[in-house]
Design an enzyme around this catalytic site. Structure first.
Site, PDB file in Angstrom:
ATOM      1  N   GLY A 164      -3.400  -6.450   7.180  1.00  0.00           N
ATOM      2  CA  GLY A 164      -3.346  -7.911   7.223  1.00  0.00           C
ATOM      3  C   GLY A 164      -4.571  -8.557   7.834  1.00  0.00           C
ATOM      4  CB  CYS A 189      -6.595 -20.884 -23.491  1.00  0.00           C
ATOM      5  SG  CYS A 189      -7.903 -20.918 -24.682  1.00  0.00           S
TER       6      CYS A 189
HETATM    7  C1  LIG Z   1       2.428  -1.954   3.776  1.00  0.00           C
HETATM    8  C2  LIG Z   1       1.083  -2.581   3.676  1.00  0.00           C
HETATM    9  N1  LIG Z   1       0.083  -2.065   4.402  1.00  0.00           N
HETATM   10  C3  LIG Z   1      -1.168  -2.566   4.329  1.00  0.00           C
HETATM   11  C4  LIG Z   1      -1.456  -3.628   3.489  1.00  0.00           C
HETATM   12  C5  LIG Z   1      -2.876  -4.113   3.431  1.00  0.00           C
HETATM   13  O1  LIG Z   1      -2.989  -5.463   3.727  1.00  0.00           O
HETATM   14  P1  LIG Z   1      -4.427  -6.106   3.910  1.00  0.00           P
HETATM   15  O2  LIG Z   1      -5.212  -5.805   2.693  1.00  0.00           O
HETATM   16  O3  LIG Z   1      -4.168  -7.549   4.076  1.00  0.00           O
HETATM   17  O4  LIG Z   1      -5.035  -5.481   5.131  1.00  0.00           O
HETATM   18  C6  LIG Z   1      -0.448  -4.209   2.716  1.00  0.00           C
HETATM   19  C7  LIG Z   1      -0.715  -5.336   1.827  1.00  0.00           C
HETATM   20  O5  LIG Z   1       0.059  -5.819   1.056  1.00  0.00           O
HETATM   21  C8  LIG Z   1       0.874  -3.664   2.818  1.00  0.00           C
HETATM   22  O6  LIG Z   1       1.875  -4.162   2.105  1.00  0.00           O
END
Ligand SMILES: Cc1ncc(COP(=O)(O)O)c(C=O)c1O
Length: 412
Positions: A237, A341
């Site tokens: 995240g 489109c």
């Molecule tokens: C379980 C899990 N781990 C890691 C990630 C990676 O997230 P990010 O690319 O925002 O670091 C995600 C993204 O959807 C996820 O669902």
């Protein structure tokens, strides 16, 4: 070990070598993905260095291209996968199957078949479950190995409601049910960890919310017995600045806040960044084919579209853009769109950009994460090529698709 001494925390579009980009567009044609593997390694190393005692896995979903997976492995990373194809591709890229972690979200049978088969030979594989049905289905396949429980912390964070997974019922075991599910896992499997992923695109100002979710994961780990867990995985995240004036994520502060939020634990901390590792390592080069004066704006038509990069259409995402051919020209306010489109096929509305002319090459930045992975063939458009840069050299990491690739699966 990657040297981080000269590695800035953020790479903006104008930090790239524009003459080189123009030459790449010339040689490999457009639209073209460019991935700088040295930057991938730096990003991984910088993130891992900020969490010295933690285990940092790369979330393959952000970019599952072989060259990128190899770069992450070379930088010392392990890989978190969300589907059987990601597991197989990680193994093909050289990952040790015993170090992989598979996050199962409503897993199709073929994914569980694959994971159970893999675990039979590689008992180090960890499977993260978010529903007790998945446990039953794994037991039916004779699996009794390593399980992590994905917790739904009840708090979602991130840059868009579609990626704020932490409070979405689809993901994870409802918080108060976790101790009961932990007991159940212990009866038939090896409970090795707890996991949560609250959302995506978290920057420094969003850390407080993000950490409230992590706090709950730490609390739950102590409730179910952190001394018996191998790890507590707080997911990914971690965001990158998409806008030119946004500062990069403060990693030192992030590390401190995450550590404080998770609290004292016997178990090891794990993280799963995806976007942070690859976003600013990648961009798209696209050629201008149309300039049209409209009453309120200048429309700049390019050969990339939402089938090349869907994030603006899907999430309303902002991606920086730069005129690579003539960055010195006076800027105009342009609406930049592709050949698909739908009104959603627009990369930027009324964006100041050095006045484009037909034939100019524009760069679309921060396209390394969830870019090629979400590319599609809408309008019978073959997917673009991808060029990898490494140690000063450029090579084709994925060739450009042809129309024959688009029609390959059709039966007479
Ligand atoms: C379980 C899990 N781990 C890691 C990630 C990676 O997230 P990010 O690319 O925002 O670091 C995600 C993204 O959807 C996820 O669902």
């Amino acid at each position: 070990m990657t040297d981080l001494a000269d590695s800035p925390a953020v790479r903006r579009l104008d930090d790239w070598d524009l003459e080189r980009l123009e030459a790449l567009a010339d040689e490999y044609e457009t639209p073209l993905y460019v991935m700088d593997l040295d930057r991938v390694k730096e990003n991984y190393a910088r993130f891992a260095a900020a969490f010295p005692d933690a285990h940092v896995m790369y979330a393959a979903k952000a970019h599952t291209g072989r060259a990128v997976l190899e770069a992450v492995l070379e930088a010392g990373g392990t890989i978190e996968c969300a589907a059987w194809g990601e597991l197989q591709r990680s193994i093909d890229a050289g990952a040790d199957p015993d170090e992989l972690q598979y996050t199962a979200v409503n897993p199709p049978d073929r994914d569980l078949d694959y994971a159970a088969d893999l675990a039979a030979d590689h008992p180090g594989l960890t499977i993260t479950i978010g529903a007790t049905d998945t446990l039953e289905r794994l037991a039916e396949r004779g699996y009794d190995g390593r399980i992590a429980i994905r917790i739904n912390p009840g708090i979602g964070t991130g840059h868009h409601e579609k990626v704020a997974t932490g409070a979405d019922a689809k993901f994870g075991i409802p918080y108060e049910r976790v101790p009961e599910v932990a007991d159940r896992v212990r009866e038939e499997f090896e409970l090795v960890g707890l996991h949560a992923h609250a959302g995506s695109g978290v920057l420094t100002d969003d850390l407080a919310d993000h950490c409230r979710a992590i706090e709950r994961v730490g609390e739950m780990a102590r409730r179910v017995g952190d001394d018996e867990l191998e790890f507590v995985d707080v997911g990914g995240g971690y965001g990158v600045p998409y806008r030119e004036d946004e500062p990069p994520l403060d990693l030192a502060k992030t590390s401190e806040m995450v550590r404080n939020a998770v609290g004292d634990l016997e178990a090891q901390l794990k993280l799963e960044p995806g976007r942070y590792v690859v976003a600013d390592a990648g961009l798209i080069l696209t050629e201008v084919n149309t300039i049209k004066e409209a009453p309120d704006t200048t429309v700049v038509g390019v050969d990339a579209s939402l089938s090349t990069l869907i994030r603006p259409a899907m999430f309303g995402s902002y991606h920086p853009m730069l005129n690579v051919t003539a960055p010195e020209r006076d800027p105009i306010e342009a609406t930049v769109g592709g050949p698909v489109c739908t009104s959603a096929d627009v990369f930027a509305h009324d964006r100041p950009i050095a006045e484009p002319e037909r034939g100019d090459v524009l760069a679309i930045g921060n396209a390394g994460s969830y870019g090629y992975e979400l590319a599609n063939q809408f309008h019978s458009q073959p997917k673009p090529a991808e060029v990898a840069l490494e140690d000063g050299e450029a090579r084709v990491a994925r060739r450009r698709e042809t129309l024959a690739d688009v029609t390959r699966l059709e039966q007479e």
